[in-house]
Design a protein around this motif. Structure first.
Motif, short mmCIF file in Angstrom:
data_model
loop_
_atom_site.label_atom_id
_atom_site.label_comp_id
_atom_site.label_asym_id
_atom_site.label_seq_id
_atom_site.Cartn_x
_atom_site.Cartn_y
_atom_site.Cartn_z
N SER A 18 0.84 -1.20 0.00
CA SER A 18 0.00 0.00 0.00
C SER A 18 0.88 1.26 0.00
CB SER A 18 -0.91 -0.01 1.24
OG SER A 18 -1.42 1.29 1.43
N LEU A 21 0.37 3.67 3.10
CA LEU A 21 1.01 3.22 4.33
C LEU A 21 2.53 3.32 4.21
CD1 LEU A 21 -1.25 0.13 5.25
CD2 LEU A 21 -1.43 2.49 6.03
N TRP A 129 -9.25 4.70 -4.58
CA TRP A 129 -8.46 4.45 -3.37
C TRP A 129 -7.46 3.32 -3.68
CZ3 TRP A 129 -9.50 0.56 0.87
CH2 TRP A 129 -8.50 0.68 1.86
N1 GLU Z 1 -7.21 4.98 3.72
C1 GLU Z 1 -6.16 5.80 4.27
C2 GLU Z 1 -5.38 6.47 3.16
O1 GLU Z 1 -5.76 6.36 2.03
C3 GLU Z 1 -5.30 5.00 5.22
C4 GLU Z 1 -4.19 4.19 4.63
C5 GLU Z 1 -4.66 3.00 3.91
O2 GLU Z 1 -5.39 2.21 4.49
O3 GLU Z 1 -4.30 2.90 2.74
O4 GLU Z 1 -4.41 7.13 3.41
#
Ligand code: GLU
Ligand code: PMP
Length: 402
Positions: A18, A21, A129
């Protein structure tokens, strides 16, 4: 003798960690090492979990509520979620139409594992996302991006969707308000999606995780309000991570047709067994207790949003659609691509985000991570002082590019 190189599974080679993160971890490490980093990267409220929710978690430990629970979550939590949806939205769900899981991300994972496989295509409005495509891919299915345009406030149109539909289309993921754009799908767009979904038998995944953070007085349009028949083919994803500042508790939930929830429960029973007992008691306090906390947080974000929008639009050649919800701004910074600093050309959003980290000590997430390279995402769920200083640094850093 060298240790044997163990081959990894094909599925893991297809995906990256991710990026949100990853940037957050990098920013935290730099900060811990003493750098004056401003962190605009990860999306999590900068508020503490409310005291009554923490107290419920502590009480669960003291009461010895520390054993396995029912696979889909404790009945009283699933009942409280149904009650909250009935009270707030007027939607009627039974507890066996609810699965509680380890965060919204896990809910999406369970859905994908229960529904998708090789040959299936999943429509993903883009910018998206970061975790949608990998979660679809990990189920063996194919993510299909529908490119949205800032000129149309990142809304969907029939013409646009039609270009990406095939006989293999199985589902569409809606996220409104959106991470990363903060855009909200119009009632007209949802009407079109609803009609197409009914005609073609698609599953609709409605990721409503930001539905308590909506600016302005207009009611948030929702796919379930388009046509009552859609309830039979829609999965609602939500949780307490954003609404109650509970990102670390890992609590999410899905509401949907019984047979799909039952299939997701099969996956959960063979993977995590159940979500954490302690977090479930805390989530129960959040869902069934007073609801002023999400409103207080939303109200606190308004001056930050106003400030950050004004500051961004004062920077030459920057465009930015004003978010209608969530806590991100997604300015188009592509006018700065092709410019250089110290002989190095900034060619794309990743290089621009790297430049901002190195030269302005501010952590952001490049648009490429969300499927659109023209942009850079800033989370404004941080203090006003951080936002003020950050916007100053951004204007200066962009101004240094020639
Ligand atoms: N959803 C949040 C973001 O896009 C938290 C990190 C994740 O879960 O990717 O920053
Ligand atoms: N959906 C969206 C759009 C998100 O931004 C996030 C990020 N937290 C999630 C789902 C998952 O949230 P969590 O797993 O932290 O509950």
């Amino acid at each position: 003798m060298d240790a044997p190189k163990i081959a990894l599974a094909e599925r893991v080679l297809q995906i990256k960690p991710s990026p949100t993160l990853a940037v957050n971890a990098k920013a935290k490490a730099l900060k811990a090492a003493g750098a004056d980093i401003l962190n605009f990267s990860v999306g999590e409220p900068d508020f503490d979990t409310p005291p009554h929710v923490c107290a419920a978690g502590k009480k669960a430990i003291d009461d010895g509520f520390t054993r396995y629970t029912a696979v889909p979550g404790i009945p009283e939590l699933r009942e409280a979620i149904c009650q909250r949806f009935a009270d707030d939205k007027g939607w009627s769900y039974e507890p066996d139409q609810v699965q509680v899981c380890c965060g919204g991300k896990h809910g999406l994972y369970n859905m994908a594992q229960a529904l998708f496989g090789p040959g299936d295509e999943v429509l993903i409005p883009t910018p998206y996302w970061v975790s949608y495509p990998p979660i679809v891919q990990l189920a063996g299915a194919t993510p299909v991006e529908i490119p949205l345009s800032e000129d149309n406030d990142f809304d969907l149109t029939e013409e646009l969707i039609s270009k990406y539909v095939t006989a293999r289309t199985k589902a569409i993921i809606l996220n409104s308000p959106s991470n990363p754009t903060g855009a909200v799908f119009s009632a007209a767009a949802l009407e079109i999606v609803g009609k197409m979904a009914i005609k073609n038998g698609w599953v609709i995944i409605s990721d409503d995780i930001y539905d308590t953070i909506v600016y302005g007085d207009e009611k948030l349009p929702h796919i379930l309000d388009v046509d009552p028949r859609l309830k039979e083919q829609t999965l609602i994803l939500n949780g307490v991570s954003k609404s109650f500042a509970m990102t670390g508790w890992r609590m999410g939930y899905t509401l949907g047709p019984k047979h799909i929830i039952a299939a997701m429960n099969k996956i959960q029973s063979q993977s995590t067994s159940n979500p954490t007992s302690i977090s479930q008691k805390a989530a129960l306090a959040a869902v069934s207790g007073p609801q002023d906390f999400p409103t207080m947080m939303r109200d606190a974000f308004v001056p930050r949003l106003d400030f950050i929008m004004k500051a961004l639009l004062e920077i030459p050649n920057v465009t930015c659609v004003r978010p209608k919800g969530a806590f991100y701004v997604f300015p188009n910074l592509s006018a700065y691509f092709g410019r250089e600093f110290n002989g190095k050309i900034i060619g794309n959003s990743v290089e621009l985000a790297d430049y901002l980290l190195d030269e302005a000590l501010m952590a952001t997430v490049p648009g490429a991570a969300f499927g659109d390279d023209k942009f850079v995402r800033f989370s404004f769920a941080s203090s006003m002082a951080t936002i003020e200083e950050g916007m100053k640094r951004l204007a200066e850093a962009l101004g240094r590019l020639s």
